[in-house]
Design a protein around this motif. Structure first.
Motif, PDB file in Angstrom:
ATOM      1  N   LYS A 177     -17.021  31.167  18.736  1.00  0.00           N
ATOM      2  CA  LYS A 177     -16.956  30.355  17.515  1.00  0.00           C
ATOM      3  C   LYS A 177     -15.854  30.803  16.560  1.00  0.00           C
ATOM      4  O   LYS A 177     -15.075  29.986  16.051  1.00  0.00           O
ATOM      5  CB  LYS A 177     -18.302  30.377  16.785  1.00  0.00           C
ATOM      6  CG  LYS A 177     -18.299  29.488  15.535  1.00  0.00           C
ATOM      7  CD  LYS A 177     -19.593  29.543  14.790  1.00  0.00           C
ATOM      8  CE  LYS A 177     -19.588  28.540  13.621  1.00  0.00           C
ATOM      9  NZ  LYS A 177     -18.400  28.614  12.763  1.00  0.00           N
ATOM     10  N   THR A 178     -15.764  32.109  16.308  1.00  0.00           N
ATOM     11  CA  THR A 178     -14.762  32.609  15.367  1.00  0.00           C
ATOM     12  C   THR A 178     -13.351  32.294  15.846  1.00  0.00           C
ATOM     13  O   THR A 178     -12.482  31.878  15.063  1.00  0.00           O
ATOM     14  CB  THR A 178     -14.920  34.127  15.172  1.00  0.00           C
ATOM     15  OG1 THR A 178     -16.227  34.398  14.667  1.00  0.00           O
ATOM     16  CG2 THR A 178     -13.879  34.666  14.205  1.00  0.00           C
ATOM     17  N   GLU A 179     -13.108  32.480  17.140  1.00  0.00           N
ATOM     18  CA  GLU A 179     -11.771  32.245  17.700  1.00  0.00           C
ATOM     19  C   GLU A 179     -11.459  30.749  17.756  1.00  0.00           C
ATOM     20  O   GLU A 179     -10.304  30.344  17.559  1.00  0.00           O
ATOM     21  CB  GLU A 179     -11.664  32.870  19.092  1.00  0.00           C
ATOM     22  CG  GLU A 179     -11.603  34.384  19.085  1.00  0.00           C
ATOM     23  CD  GLU A 179     -12.881  35.017  18.514  1.00  0.00           C
ATOM     24  OE1 GLU A 179     -12.772  35.839  17.572  1.00  0.00           O
ATOM     25  OE2 GLU A 179     -13.985  34.674  19.002  1.00  0.00           O
ATOM     26  N   ILE A 180     -12.467  29.936  18.021  1.00  0.00           N
ATOM     27  CA  ILE A 180     -12.269  28.480  17.991  1.00  0.00           C
ATOM     28  C   ILE A 180     -11.859  28.040  16.588  1.00  0.00           C
ATOM     29  O   ILE A 180     -10.917  27.251  16.417  1.00  0.00           O
ATOM     30  CB  ILE A 180     -13.548  27.752  18.450  1.00  0.00           C
ATOM     31  CG1 ILE A 180     -13.774  27.985  19.944  1.00  0.00           C
ATOM     32  CG2 ILE A 180     -13.458  26.257  18.154  1.00  0.00           C
ATOM     33  CD1 ILE A 180     -15.133  27.534  20.445  1.00  0.00           C
ATOM     34  N   ASP A 181     -12.553  28.576  15.584  1.00  0.00           N
ATOM     35  CA  ASP A 181     -12.187  28.249  14.197  1.00  0.00           C
ATOM     36  C   ASP A 181     -10.756  28.694  13.891  1.00  0.00           C
ATOM     37  O   ASP A 181     -10.007  27.974  13.217  1.00  0.00           O
ATOM     38  CB  ASP A 181     -13.162  28.923  13.226  1.00  0.00           C
ATOM     39  CG  ASP A 181     -14.556  28.296  13.253  1.00  0.00           C
ATOM     40  OD1 ASP A 181     -14.688  27.175  13.788  1.00  0.00           O
ATOM     41  OD2 ASP A 181     -15.503  28.935  12.754  1.00  0.00           O
ATOM     42  N   SER A 182     -10.368  29.872  14.382  1.00  0.00           N
ATOM     43  CA  SER A 182      -9.001  30.356  14.163  1.00  0.00           C
ATOM     44  C   SER A 182      -7.982  29.446  14.832  1.00  0.00           C
ATOM     45  O   SER A 182      -6.922  29.140  14.258  1.00  0.00           O
ATOM     46  CB  SER A 182      -8.848  31.784  14.699  1.00  0.00           C
ATOM     47  OG  SER A 182      -9.575  32.706  13.929  1.00  0.00           O
ATOM     48  N   ALA A 183      -8.301  28.998  16.047  1.00  0.00           N
ATOM     49  CA  ALA A 183      -7.388  28.112  16.773  1.00  0.00           C
ATOM     50  C   ALA A 183      -7.184  26.807  16.013  1.00  0.00           C
ATOM     51  O   ALA A 183      -6.054  26.304  15.893  1.00  0.00           O
ATOM     52  CB  ALA A 183      -7.941  27.836  18.170  1.00  0.00           C
ATOM     53  N   LEU A 184      -8.271  26.262  15.469  1.00  0.00           N
ATOM     54  CA  LEU A 184      -8.173  25.012  14.709  1.00  0.00           C
ATOM     55  C   LEU A 184      -7.441  25.239  13.393  1.00  0.00           C
ATOM     56  O   LEU A 184      -6.621  24.412  12.974  1.00  0.00           O
ATOM     57  CB  LEU A 184      -9.573  24.453  14.462  1.00  0.00           C
ATOM     58  CG  LEU A 184     -10.355  24.034  15.715  1.00  0.00           C
ATOM     59  CD1 LEU A 184     -11.803  23.710  15.364  1.00  0.00           C
ATOM     60  CD2 LEU A 184      -9.692  22.844  16.407  1.00  0.00           C
ATOM     61  N   ASP A 185      -7.730  26.359  12.729  1.00  0.00           N
ATOM     62  CA  ASP A 185      -7.094  26.658  11.446  1.00  0.00           C
ATOM     63  C   ASP A 185      -5.590  26.854  11.571  1.00  0.00           C
ATOM     64  O   ASP A 185      -4.840  26.596  10.614  1.00  0.00           O
ATOM     65  CB  ASP A 185      -7.710  27.910  10.822  1.00  0.00           C
ATOM     66  CG  ASP A 185      -9.130  27.690  10.325  1.00  0.00           C
ATOM     67  OD1 ASP A 185      -9.526  26.517  10.186  1.00  0.00           O
ATOM     68  OD2 ASP A 185      -9.847  28.692  10.100  1.00  0.00           O
TER      69      ASP A 185
END
Length: 358
Positions: A177-185
Motif C-alpha cells: 500500500k505505501t509503495e503504491i501510494d508513492s508510485a501514484l504520488d
C-alpha cells in the motif's frame, strides 16, 4: 567445473576445445560469458551467448553495432569500440542450435568493477559514457533498431504498473500500500517529462541505456577509463537514459537489493565526480533543454525502476529473480528512498551541476 559450451560454437570461430582454454566469467544476469585463451598464445577473446528471452531480435544488436563501428572507424579511428569478431563465414554472430553467440576481443590490463570504491572511478566511467555519446552526436540515431522496445519508456512502465494494480490480489495490494501510494504520488515525474517531449532541442541520441559501473573498462592499476562495453542496449533514446542510470547506480554505496533503508544515502563526492566526468565530454554537446533536465534524469530513471520492481511484485515476481517473496517490494522501497534522497539533497546537487556547466 564442466563448461557446457557446444563445440559447434567454437568451430564457428575457427577453434576447438583442444586448442583453446575456456573459463566462464562475469557477473551479468542476462548473457552467459566465457573467456577464451587460445593455447597458441594468441590474443584472448570474450565469447558471449545472447539471451533471446530478453533480446528477442539479436540481429538488431548485430546491425546496430556494425553501423556504429563503421561510423566510428571512419570518423574516429583511434577510438576503442569493442565490435564483434566475424565468424569464419564472415557473419556478425554465430547461430548454433537456435542460440546466438558473438565473440569480442579481450582488452588486456583492464578491469570491470562491480562496485564503486572511490569517486575517481565514477568520474572515469561517466567520462567514457559521455565520450561515446559525444562522438556519436552526428550519427543518425533513427537508423538504429530498438533492441528492447520501450526499455526506458516511463509512460509504458506506468501503464504496466496500473494494469498490475488492477489485476493483483488484495493481499499483495495490502502489503504494498505505501509503495503504491508513492508510485501514484510521483506520477508528476511522467507528466513533467511529457511536457518537454515537444521541444526541438530534446533530441533522440545514440544511448547505451545500461550505464552501471560494470559496463565500462578501466585500466587495472590507475582506474583510468578505457572504453564502454556490453553494447546490446545501444539504441535511440534520450540523454536521460545514460545519465539517469548512472545516478541510480553510482550515488548510493548500496544497490537496490539493500533492504535497510537507513543505508540509502547519496554520496555527494560521487555525484560531483560523475557529473564532472560526464560533462567533461558532453557539456558543449547538450542542448539548453537537456542541461535543464540533468538532475531530473535521475528522478526519471529511479522512479521508473521503482515502478518496475513494484509492478513485478504485484504481478507475482515473474520477471526479476528473487531470493525471497517480498524482495521486489523491498527493491521498490529502496528505489523510492533513493528518489526521496534526490529531493532532500536537491540544492547541493543542483549547485554542483551549475558549477560544472560553467
Amino acid at each position: 567445473m564442466e563448461l557446457n559450451l557446444d563445440s559447434e560454437v567454437l568451430k564457428a570461430y575457427g577453434y576447438t576445445k583442444e586448442n583453446v582454454n575456456i573459463k566462464q566469467i562475469g557477473s551479468g544476469l542476462i548473457n552467459r560469458t566465457y573467456l577464451l585463451s587460445p593455447t597458441s598464445g594468441e590474443e584472448k577473446y570474450i565469447l558471449q551467448n545472447i539471451n533471446t528471452d530478453v533480446f528477442k531480435n539479436p540481429n538488431a544488436i548485430a546491425n546496430n553495432l556494425k553501423a556504429i563501428a563503421d561510423y566510428l572507424a571512419n570518423h574516429y579511428p583511434d577510438y576503442i569500440f569493442i565490435k564483434p569478431v566475424s565468424t569464419v563465414n564472415g557473419e556478425e554472430m554465430a547461430h548454433v542450435h537456435h542460440e546466438y553467440w558473438r565473440m569480442l576481443p579481450f582488452v588486456a590490463d583492464s578491469v570491470s568493477l562491480d562496485v564503486l570504491t572511490e569517486p575517481k572511478q565514477a568520474y572515469e566511467a561517466a567520462k567514457q559514457f559521455g565520450k561515446l555519446s559525444r562522438l556519436l552526436n552526428n550519427f543518425d540515431a533513427k537508423t538504429l533498431e530498438p533492441t528492447i522496445p520501450g526499455f526506458h519508456d516511463l509512460g509504458l512502465r506506468y501503464e504496466q504498473f496500473t494494469l498490475a494494480l488492477n489485476q493483483t490480489s488484495k493481499q499483495l495490494k495490502g502489503l504494498a500500500k505505501t509503495e503504491i501510494d508513492s508510485a501514484l504520488d510521483h506520477k508528476y515525474i511522467l507528466d513533467y517529462y511529457n511536457s518537454y517531449t515537444h521541444r526541438n532541442d530534446f533530441p533522440d541520441r545514440v544511448m547505451h541505456h545500461d550505464t552501471k559501473i560494470s559496463n565500462v573498462l578501466l585500466k587495472a592499476k590507475t582506474f583510468e577509463g578505457i572504453c564502454v562495453i556490453d553494447l546490446d542496449t545501444i539504441m535511440p533514446g534520450k540523454f536521460i537514459s545514460d545519465l539517469g542510470d548512472m545516478m541510480r547506480t553510482y550515488l548510493c554505496a548500496f544497490s537496490e537489493n539493500e533492504p535497510d533503508l537507513d543505508k540509502i544515502k547519496i554520496r555527494l563526492p560521487y555525484f560531483e565526480a560523475m557529473v564532472k566526468g560526464y560533462l567533461s565530454e558532453m557539456k558543449s554537446t547538450l542542448t539548453e533543454t537537456e542541461k535543464e533536465l540533468i538532475l531530473f534524469s535521475g528522478r526519471y530513471i529511479i522512479y521508473m525502476q521503482a515502478l518496475r520492481f513494484l509492478t513485478d511484485f504485484l504481478n507475482g515476481n515473474i520477471y526479476y529473480p528473487i531470493n525471497y517473496p517480498e524482495q521486489n517490494l523491498d527493491r521498490a522501497k529502496n528505489q523510492f528512498k533513493l528518489l526521496s534522497e534526490l529531493s532532500v539533497n536537491e540544492k547541493e546537487l543542483q549547485d554542483i551541476i551549475e558549477e560544472s556547466l560553467i
